[in-house]
Design an enzyme around this catalytic site. Sequence first.
Site, PDB file in Angstrom:
ATOM      1  N   GLY A 153     -23.570  24.508 -28.312  1.00 44.15           N
ATOM      2  CA  GLY A 153     -24.334  25.584 -28.944  1.00 44.15           C
ATOM      3  C   GLY A 153     -23.516  26.182 -30.086  1.00 44.15           C
ATOM      4  O   GLY A 153     -22.290  26.233 -30.020  1.00 44.15           O
ATOM      5  N   ARG A 202     -31.035  15.474 -26.464  1.00 42.87           N
ATOM      6  CA  ARG A 202     -30.266  14.611 -25.547  1.00 42.87           C
ATOM      7  C   ARG A 202     -30.271  15.158 -24.125  1.00 42.87           C
ATOM      8  O   ARG A 202     -30.396  14.429 -23.146  1.00 42.87           O
ATOM      9  CB  ARG A 202     -28.803  14.543 -26.017  1.00 42.87           C
ATOM     10  CG  ARG A 202     -28.614  13.986 -27.381  1.00 42.87           C
ATOM     11  CD  ARG A 202     -27.217  14.312 -27.878  1.00 42.87           C
ATOM     12  NE  ARG A 202     -27.118  15.728 -28.212  1.00 42.87           N
ATOM     13  CZ  ARG A 202     -26.981  16.214 -29.445  1.00 42.87           C
ATOM     14  NH1 ARG A 202     -26.884  15.416 -30.454  1.00 42.87           N
ATOM     15  NH2 ARG A 202     -26.916  17.516 -29.654  1.00 42.87           N
ATOM     16  N   PRO A 214     -43.159  16.300 -32.889  1.00 36.63           N
ATOM     17  CA  PRO A 214     -42.961  15.249 -31.876  1.00 36.63           C
ATOM     18  C   PRO A 214     -41.660  14.507 -32.121  1.00 36.63           C
ATOM     19  O   PRO A 214     -41.239  14.348 -33.261  1.00 36.63           O
ATOM     20  CB  PRO A 214     -44.162  14.320 -32.088  1.00 36.63           C
ATOM     21  CG  PRO A 214     -45.175  15.133 -32.814  1.00 36.63           C
ATOM     22  CD  PRO A 214     -44.417  16.136 -33.628  1.00 36.63           C
ATOM     23  N   ARG A 215     -41.022  14.059 -31.049  1.00 35.84           N
ATOM     24  CA  ARG A 215     -39.773  13.298 -31.158  1.00 35.84           C
ATOM     25  C   ARG A 215     -39.939  11.986 -30.407  1.00 35.84           C
ATOM     26  O   ARG A 215     -39.382  11.792 -29.316  1.00 35.84           O
ATOM     27  CB  ARG A 215     -38.609  14.117 -30.582  1.00 35.84           C
ATOM     28  CG  ARG A 215     -38.504  15.504 -31.212  1.00 35.84           C
ATOM     29  CD  ARG A 215     -37.135  16.075 -31.099  1.00 35.84           C
ATOM     30  NE  ARG A 215     -36.135  15.220 -31.736  1.00 35.84           N
ATOM     31  CZ  ARG A 215     -34.819  15.461 -31.678  1.00 35.84           C
ATOM     32  NH1 ARG A 215     -34.379  16.526 -31.037  1.00 35.84           N
ATOM     33  NH2 ARG A 215     -33.956  14.650 -32.262  1.00 35.84           N
ATOM     34  N   HIS A 257     -23.270  30.852 -16.290  1.00 33.37           N
ATOM     35  CA  HIS A 257     -23.105  29.943 -17.437  1.00 33.37           C
ATOM     36  C   HIS A 257     -22.082  28.833 -17.118  1.00 33.37           C
ATOM     37  O   HIS A 257     -21.028  28.741 -17.777  1.00 33.37           O
ATOM     38  CB  HIS A 257     -22.676  30.720 -18.699  1.00 33.37           C
ATOM     39  CG  HIS A 257     -22.993  29.995 -19.979  1.00 33.37           C
ATOM     40  ND1 HIS A 257     -23.312  30.636 -21.151  1.00 33.37           N
ATOM     41  CD2 HIS A 257     -23.021  28.665 -20.275  1.00 33.37           C
ATOM     42  CE1 HIS A 257     -23.523  29.743 -22.111  1.00 33.37           C
ATOM     43  NE2 HIS A 257     -23.354  28.547 -21.599  1.00 33.37           N
ATOM     44  N   ILE A 258     -22.429  28.004 -16.156  1.00 28.38           N
ATOM     45  CA  ILE A 258     -21.488  26.964 -15.706  1.00 28.38           C
ATOM     46  C   ILE A 258     -22.007  25.547 -15.928  1.00 28.38           C
ATOM     47  O   ILE A 258     -21.463  24.590 -15.366  1.00 28.38           O
ATOM     48  CB  ILE A 258     -21.129  27.133 -14.203  1.00 28.38           C
ATOM     49  CG1 ILE A 258     -22.398  27.115 -13.332  1.00 28.38           C
ATOM     50  CG2 ILE A 258     -20.318  28.395 -13.971  1.00 28.38           C
ATOM     51  CD1 ILE A 258     -22.113  26.855 -11.858  1.00 28.38           C
TER      52      ILE A 258
HETATM   53  C1  DGY Z   1     -22.317  25.005 -24.803  1.00 26.12           C
HETATM   54  O1  DGY Z   1     -21.419  24.167 -24.974  1.00 26.12           O
HETATM   55  O2  DGY Z   1     -22.933  25.492 -25.728  1.00 26.12           O
HETATM   56  C2  DGY Z   1     -22.637  25.382 -23.417  1.00 26.12           C
HETATM   57  O3  DGY Z   1     -23.522  26.422 -23.340  1.00 26.12           O
HETATM   58  C3  DGY Z   1     -21.384  25.743 -22.683  1.00 26.12           C
HETATM   59  O4  DGY Z   1     -20.988  24.685 -22.014  1.00 26.12           O
END
Ligand code: DGY
Length: 342
Positions: free
Chosen positions: A98, A177, A201-202, A307-308
């Site tokens: 992200g 992905r 569309p993909r 957030h894991i």
């Molecule tokens: C990212 O890499 O963006 C995830 O949210 C954290 O692993």
Amino acid sequence: MWLSRVAARSFSVAAAAMQSARVYVTRKVPPDGLEVLRKSGRVQFELWDTDDPVPRAELLKKVRGVDGLLCVLTEKVDAELLDAAGPGLKVVSTMSVGYDHLSLEELKKRGIRVGYTPDVLTDAVAELTVALLLCTSRRLVEATHEAKTGGWGTWRTLWLCGYELANSTVGILGLGRIGVAIAERLKPFKVKKFIYTDVAPRPELANMINAEYVSMDELAQQSDFLTICCALTPETQGICNKNLFSKMKETSIFINTSRGGVVNQDDLYEALATGQIAGAGLDVTTPEPLPTSHPLFTLKNCVILPHIASASYTTRNAMSVLAANNLLAGLRGEPMEKELKL
Ligand code: DGY
């Protein structure tokens, strides 16, 4: 700690001929990535060597005059930070897929190259998403709590019943992905149909999982399980709101492992508390950490993780290696393994 130039030279004769670049690393980085930086003999780096974010004021001081920055998703890389770093900053490498914490416009304006870490975390994130989905739909947190606290009486016919994947329709909001990897893992659970929506569309990805492109409304109406896989952008900010939840089935399960910002949490709370949807599993929230007093924590049908999604040793190490390699390539003026096109 700044690595001494003498130590750096010992790793590579070739690198010793080049001038060392100054790099600031904003967090304790998994050992493999740190090793890449050390062995390069190319950088003098200083590391914020703890698990907690570097305080902003400290960060603004530390980046002054650096050539490169290796950061994680908690650091806001904006005009203020880039001004503080000064014109020598050439590369920002984030140890994340992200990049909503980076002001791309500012980076582009200043000609700063940006590395990120897609692909290496796809398996870990998909795996965790499936785990969270099953945990939420089959009410595993509630169940272990009941077993531990004496709620487990006799075997009861409808006690702790949930929803199963067999014959279900799984919806994916934002097919990339990770969405494909989630679908591939869910398919053996006998999912009947995959549907998705995105800005367009993909087909190249959709064909891999035989997914049908639908409108946002159809996605909400038809999904038994709705998984959110889109990036956080101005367009997706708060996209999962009252309007979406009101169209979902009462029996549907909502799963978000992308970014908290795509969800309007007040609307989600309302949808869960009033039974508009059956359950939600969230690996991401706004803010992070979510205060323990937050109303979502009062709901039995909401499973919240801190957030894991990418948190396996293998993946976090791979992310750190990729982030380090991106940084080094950027500093050398070479193509990065994973560079954001600005
Ligand atoms: C990212 O890499 O963006 C995830 O949210 C954290 O692993």
